[in-house]
Enzyme design. Structure first.
Site, PDB file in Angstrom:
ATOM      1  N   ASP A  31     -12.130  21.587  97.039  1.00 44.26           N
ATOM      2  CA  ASP A  31     -11.022  21.346  96.576  1.00 44.26           C
ATOM      3  C   ASP A  31     -10.574  20.457  98.013  1.00 44.26           C
ATOM      4  O   ASP A  31     -10.552  20.692  99.140  1.00 44.26           O
ATOM      5  CB  ASP A  31      -9.788  21.924  96.433  1.00 44.26           C
ATOM      6  CG  ASP A  31      -8.541  21.874  95.625  1.00 44.26           C
ATOM      7  OD1 ASP A  31      -8.365  19.925  95.456  1.00 44.26           O
ATOM      8  OD2 ASP A  31      -7.275  21.927  95.104  1.00 44.26           O
ATOM      9  N   HIS A  48     -14.520  12.188  98.949  1.00 41.41           N
ATOM     10  CA  HIS A  48     -15.621  12.775  97.719  1.00 41.41           C
ATOM     11  C   HIS A  48     -17.309  12.763  98.684  1.00 41.41           C
ATOM     12  O   HIS A  48     -17.492  13.524  98.618  1.00 41.41           O
ATOM     13  CB  HIS A  48     -16.219  12.180  96.399  1.00 41.41           C
ATOM     14  CG  HIS A  48     -14.603  12.572  96.052  1.00 41.41           C
ATOM     15  ND1 HIS A  48     -14.090  13.581  96.146  1.00 41.41           N
ATOM     16  CD2 HIS A  48     -14.019  11.613  94.667  1.00 41.41           C
ATOM     17  CE1 HIS A  48     -13.229  13.924  94.716  1.00 41.41           C
ATOM     18  NE2 HIS A  48     -12.306  12.556  94.667  1.00 41.41           N
ATOM     19  N   LEU A 142     -32.853  30.078  97.940  1.00 43.88           N
ATOM     20  CA  LEU A 142     -31.071  30.194  97.201  1.00 43.88           C
ATOM     21  C   LEU A 142     -31.505  29.434  95.801  1.00 43.88           C
ATOM     22  O   LEU A 142     -32.113  28.070  95.953  1.00 43.88           O
ATOM     23  CB  LEU A 142     -30.073  29.517  98.390  1.00 43.88           C
ATOM     24  CG  LEU A 142     -28.957  28.900  98.189  1.00 43.88           C
ATOM     25  CD1 LEU A 142     -28.135  30.043  98.175  1.00 43.88           C
ATOM     26  CD2 LEU A 142     -28.560  27.768  99.009  1.00 43.88           C
ATOM     27  N   GLU A 218     -14.150  39.076  94.739  1.00 43.83           N
ATOM     28  CA  GLU A 218     -13.142  39.093  95.728  1.00 43.83           C
ATOM     29  C   GLU A 218     -13.089  36.817  96.427  1.00 43.83           C
ATOM     30  O   GLU A 218     -13.664  36.279  96.027  1.00 43.83           O
ATOM     31  CB  GLU A 218     -13.736  39.280  97.105  1.00 43.83           C
ATOM     32  CG  GLU A 218     -13.997  40.926  96.806  1.00 43.83           C
ATOM     33  CD  GLU A 218     -12.487  41.529  97.196  1.00 43.83           C
ATOM     34  OE1 GLU A 218     -12.284  40.607  97.346  1.00 43.83           O
ATOM     35  OE2 GLU A 218     -13.279  42.702  95.740  1.00 43.83           O
TER      36      GLU A 218
HETATM   37  C1  FPP Z   1     -11.359  17.660  94.274  1.00 42.45           C
HETATM   38  O1  FPP Z   1     -10.489  17.342  95.327  1.00 42.45           O
HETATM   39  C2  FPP Z   1     -13.066  17.667  94.032  1.00 42.45           C
HETATM   40  C3  FPP Z   1     -13.677  16.892  93.654  1.00 42.45           C
HETATM   41  C4  FPP Z   1     -12.952  17.004  92.578  1.00 42.45           C
HETATM   42  C5  FPP Z   1     -15.009  16.045  93.151  1.00 42.45           C
HETATM   43  C6  FPP Z   1     -16.203  17.157  94.184  1.00 42.45           C
HETATM   44  C7  FPP Z   1     -16.917  16.990  94.826  1.00 42.45           C
HETATM   45  C8  FPP Z   1     -18.362  16.667  95.615  1.00 42.45           C
HETATM   46  C9  FPP Z   1     -17.106  17.563  96.602  1.00 42.45           C
HETATM   47  C10 FPP Z   1     -19.287  16.063  96.408  1.00 42.45           C
HETATM   48  C11 FPP Z   1     -20.239  16.548  95.022  1.00 42.45           C
HETATM   49  C12 FPP Z   1     -20.637  16.098  95.690  1.00 42.45           C
HETATM   50  C13 FPP Z   1     -22.255  16.668  94.788  1.00 42.45           C
HETATM   51  C14 FPP Z   1     -23.812  16.648  95.082  1.00 42.45           C
HETATM   52  C15 FPP Z   1     -22.119  16.495  93.700  1.00 42.45           C
HETATM   53  P1  FPP Z   1      -9.810  16.838  95.163  1.00 42.45           P
HETATM   54  O2  FPP Z   1     -10.037  15.051  95.110  1.00 42.45           O
HETATM   55  O3  FPP Z   1      -8.580  17.189  93.278  1.00 42.45           O
HETATM   56  O4  FPP Z   1      -8.753  16.162  95.984  1.00 42.45           O
HETATM   57  P2  FPP Z   1      -7.403  16.512  96.539  1.00 42.45           P
HETATM   58  O5  FPP Z   1      -6.758  17.201  95.753  1.00 42.45           O
HETATM   59  O6  FPP Z   1      -7.041  16.241  98.023  1.00 42.45           O
HETATM   60  O7  FPP Z   1      -6.480  14.852  95.535  1.00 42.45           O
END
Ligand code: FPP
Length: 251
Positions: A31, A48, A142, A218
């Site tokens: 997040d 992202h 993994l 945990e």
């Molecule tokens: C949450 O941050 C993140 C997401 C909803 C997308 C997560 C995706 C990635 C980390 C990349 C994934 C990579 C692959 C290889 C699939 P947010 O956008 O909710 O952040 P915020 O709370 O600060 O708005």
């Protein structure tokens, strides 16, 4: 009795690590991408993109630390509510990630899997992910498990529907339905439950992630935003996990 040294204590590199009591299954709610980007005056998608690169670093860290299963929450069933261009961008990330990193993941014996409502994903996302799963299906290192279009309540509700249908069809009896049997109706069938669940960005909630499976996990929270997460912080979480006593309701 062998002495259990705190293995990430010095936060030094791998040779210092003690792999006693390593969490076998680590799940992460990644997040904070949007806030990371906003802080830099960048569009949310830049967060992202950076987050995608951190995934690679944490896969490497998990391998180094002898973690067996790494489950990453990449897209929730609720994330469809985001602006369309952002959703479209996130849906392109698996393909981009695999385009860059699949050869190395194959070489490192990583197996790629996903769980969630796969059918509802765009064709290009499914195609890239299917290809990677096929290419890595015989790897036994993994397990890198992406939760893609995943929602825990949806998963549990579907499990209940299937159970009812199996009882109706006499494939299951109420008497044999227990917690282990129920788990077999979830996407995570065959996997051990997460030992450690990490969430970045300061939020302290599960957000519909692995509600059944995390019953005894945990929990570990950090204020660090996902794009700033690193191998060092991952090891800190593992170190903290190793200091905890898991009692599963006992004493
Ligand atoms: C949450 O941050 C993140 C997401 C909803 C997308 C997560 C995706 C990635 C980390 C990349 C994934 C990579 C692959 C290889 C699939 P947010 O956008 O909710 O952040 P915020 O709370 O600060 O708005």
């Amino acid at each position: 009795m062998s002495m259990k040294l705190p293995f990430f204590k010095n936060k030094q590199k791998d040779k210092q690590n003690n792999f006693d009591n390593t969490p076998k299954h680590v799940a992460i709610i990644m997040d904070g991408n949007g806030r990371w980007a906003k802080k830099r005056g960048l569009p949310r998608i830049a967060g992202h993109k950076e987050g995608m690169n951190v995934v690679k670093e944490i896969v490497r860290a998990a391998r180094n630390c002898d973690v067996k299963i790494l489950t990453l929450y990449a897209f929730s069933t609720e994330n469809w509510k985001r602006p369309k261009p952002e959703v479209e961008y996130i849906m392109k990330l698996p393909k981009e990630f695999l385009h860059i990193y699949l050869p190395e993941l194959i070489e490192k014996n990583v197996r790629i899997e996903t769980f969630g409502d796969f059918d509802a994903l765009p064709y290009h996302t499914k195609e890239a992910v299917e290809y990677a799963k096929e290419k890595t299906k015989n790897n036994d290192g993994l397990l890198l498990n992406f939760a893609l279009n995943y929602g825990s309540r949806f998963e549990i509700m579907n499990a209940i529907k299937e159970i009812i249908s199996d009882i109706d069809n006499s494939n299951l009896t109420l008497e044999t339905l227990d917690e282990n049997k129920f788990s077999e109706y979830l996407y995570t069938k065959g996997l051990t439950d997460p030992d450690l669940l990490i969430r970045t960005s300061g939020e302290q909630r599960l957000s519909n992630f692995l509600l059944w499976q995390a019953a005894y996990s945990e929990l570990w929270f950090t204020d660090v935003l996902w794009p700033d997460f690193s191998e060092e912080i991952f090891k800190e979480a593992l170190y903290d996990y190793q200091q905890r006593k898991r009692r599963y309701g006992g004493i």
